[in-house]
Design a protein around this motif. Structure first.
Motif, PDB file in Angstrom:
ATOM      1  N   HIS A 201       4.405  11.031  -1.712  1.00  0.00           N
ATOM      2  CA  HIS A 201       3.571  10.510  -0.625  1.00  0.00           C
ATOM      3  C   HIS A 201       3.467  11.530   0.505  1.00  0.00           C
ATOM      4  O   HIS A 201       2.376  11.766   1.055  1.00  0.00           O
ATOM      5  CB  HIS A 201       4.161   9.200  -0.109  1.00  0.00           C
TER       6      HIS A 201
ATOM      7  N   ILE B 180      -2.199   7.790  -6.665  1.00  0.00           N
ATOM      8  CA  ILE B 180      -2.041   6.358  -6.908  1.00  0.00           C
ATOM      9  C   ILE B 180      -2.526   6.011  -8.309  1.00  0.00           C
ATOM     10  O   ILE B 180      -1.873   5.264  -9.053  1.00  0.00           O
ATOM     11  CB  ILE B 180      -2.808   5.550  -5.841  1.00  0.00           C
TER      12      ILE B 180
ATOM     13  N   GLN C 239      -6.312   1.610  -0.025  1.00  0.00           N
ATOM     14  CA  GLN C 239      -5.383   2.203  -0.991  1.00  0.00           C
ATOM     15  C   GLN C 239      -4.570   1.122  -1.693  1.00  0.00           C
ATOM     16  O   GLN C 239      -4.296   1.232  -2.896  1.00  0.00           O
ATOM     17  CB  GLN C 239      -4.463   3.194  -0.271  1.00  0.00           C
TER      18      GLN C 239
ATOM     19  N   ARG D 138      -4.490   0.498  -5.708  1.00  0.00           N
ATOM     20  CA  ARG D 138      -3.248   0.392  -6.485  1.00  0.00           C
ATOM     21  C   ARG D 138      -3.243  -0.893  -7.325  1.00  0.00           C
ATOM     22  O   ARG D 138      -2.916  -0.853  -8.519  1.00  0.00           O
ATOM     23  CB  ARG D 138      -2.040   0.427  -5.543  1.00  0.00           C
TER      24      ARG D 138
ATOM     25  N   GLU E  44       0.021   4.536 -11.150  1.00  0.00           N
ATOM     26  CA  GLU E  44      -0.099   3.158 -11.615  1.00  0.00           C
ATOM     27  C   GLU E  44      -0.441   3.062 -13.097  1.00  0.00           C
ATOM     28  O   GLU E  44       0.017   2.142 -13.775  1.00  0.00           O
ATOM     29  CB  GLU E  44      -1.109   2.402 -10.767  1.00  0.00           C
TER      30      GLU E  44
END
Length: 387
Positions: A301, A71, A9, A13, A75
């Motif tokens: 999250h 994510i 992960q 990212r 981002e």
């Protein structure tokens, strides 16, 4: 309790952040103001596998979950490219088809979601009913083996870029005679489907439309799940991913605005003295906004983790809270950034005022802050239903 991302992960990212920054906010704004679309960014993200991170590997996807898709949404937004189509196509439509479509529908559609070659938008909202599916006026009726859809939809994102619209309609249950929700995959070039672009005061390359369905004829296999019993669970399957990815996009946008503002205030000097960021009147509002963004990020999250663990009811509560918190935090962050930059904050060059419309819309859609407060009051605090 673990707040750390896995190595995979973390790599995702970093890779998505690098891709987003290579295009940047100026690319996003130029496409929006010229009437274009972020096709190049979308296609590259698809080739790299970022759009299909939540699609099972057997259909060509990354085999991840909503955590990974959040994510990607965050981002890209943090790089100044908040792509609304990530919410309606990979998050809502792909999830609905993966969880409640027939195996034939999965094989037909999921590989396109995985590589980004397929875009499917979502149509529930109506001029009179809003998104209250109990009162939807769009109706589907049988005609032999086919279906005929008639009705109107509004504020439907990205229809001009999509091959299909996932339409929520109501159809009569032969056993009870009652109307119940059903979802249909409608080609955007279907006879009887017309659209009208809505003029919006939002800087975005993704357009909003009114849709008109006038006896749109569909084959039997256009019904998601192949059964009317699949309609209600299929509809609800898209709600948590929608809220969580919208929240992630809002948090990313808030991060972008704060980064722009802090870069400016750390270097801007007036009257030959210290930077303006050294003054509490400038620094404290930015710090407050940063705290709110990070708090919202934590709830995203938590919501995504619960969702990926199959704990849908808990994910629903946290997803709503995340959407509320992110909507408020993003609006605060952008407004604070504009104020900190002064006149520069209103210019296209500095790229924060261009986000004002989008973050204000994030407090309204896909579910308003007031309806989330109603939900929390009723389902968390145990209060009587107020509407």
């Amino acid at each position: 309790m673990n707040f750390d991302l896995t190595p995979e992960q973390d790599q995702l990212r970093d890779a998505v952040r690098a891709l987003g920054r290579r295009y940047g906010h100026s690319y996003f704004v130029e496409k929006a103001k010229s009437g274009g679309h972020t096709t190049e960014l979308w296609d590259e993200a698809g080739r790299l596998g970022y759009l299909g991170v939540n699609v099972p590997t057997e259909y060509g996807g990354g085999g991840g979950g909503l955590t990974e898709l959040a994510i990607v949404c965050e981002e890209l937004a943090a790089a100044g490219c908040p792509l609304l189509l990530l919410v309606v196509s990979p998050a809502i439509a792909a999830t609905v088809i993966n969880r409640h479509g027939t195996e034939e529908q999965r094989k037909r559609f999921l590989p396109g979601f995985a590589d980004g070659s397929l875009k499917v938008v979502f149509a529930i909202t109506e001029p009179d009913a809003g998104s209250n599916f109990h009162r939807l006026g769009t109706v589907a009726r049988r005609d032999g083996d086919d279906w005929l859809l008639s009705g109107r939809k509004c504020y439907i994102s990205g229809v001009d870029e999509a091959q299909y619209v996932l339409v929520v309609a109501r159809t009569e249950d032969a056993a009870s005679g009652k109307l119940k929700p059903a979802l249909f995959l409608v080609p955007t070039d279907a006879a009887g489907l017309t659209r009208s672009k809505l003029d919006m005061e939002i800087v975005s390359p993704e357009n909003q439309f009114l849709l008109y369905l006038d006896d749109v004829r569909l084959p039997a296999d256009a019904l998601v799940g192949g059964s009317l019993d699949a309609g209600l669970p299929a509809l609800f399957a898209g709600l948590n991913p929608e809220r969580i990815t919208v929240a992630a996009m809002g948090v990313g946008t808030g991060r972008f605005a704060i980064e722009r503002a802090t870069d400016y205030t750390a270097t801007r000097r007036v009257w030959g003295g210290r930077s303006i960021g050294a003054h509490q009147g400038v620094a404290h509002p930015l710090a407050h906004a940063a705290v709110q963004v990070e708090l919202a990020r934590l709830m995203i999250h938590k919501a995504a983790t619960l969702y990926d663990a199959g704990r849908d009811l808990e994910a629903g509560v946290c997803g709503n809270m995340a959407k509320y918190a992110a909507g408020e935090a993003a609006a605060l962050a952008v407004d604070t950034a504009v104020q900190a930059l002064g006149g520069a904050g209103m210019t296209t060059e500095y790229g924060v005022a261009t986000l004002l419309g989008a973050v204000r819309a994030g407090r309204i859609a896909p579910v308003s802050r007031e309806m989330i407060l109603n939900f929390v009051a009723q389902h968390v605090l145990g209060q009587e239903k107020s509407y």
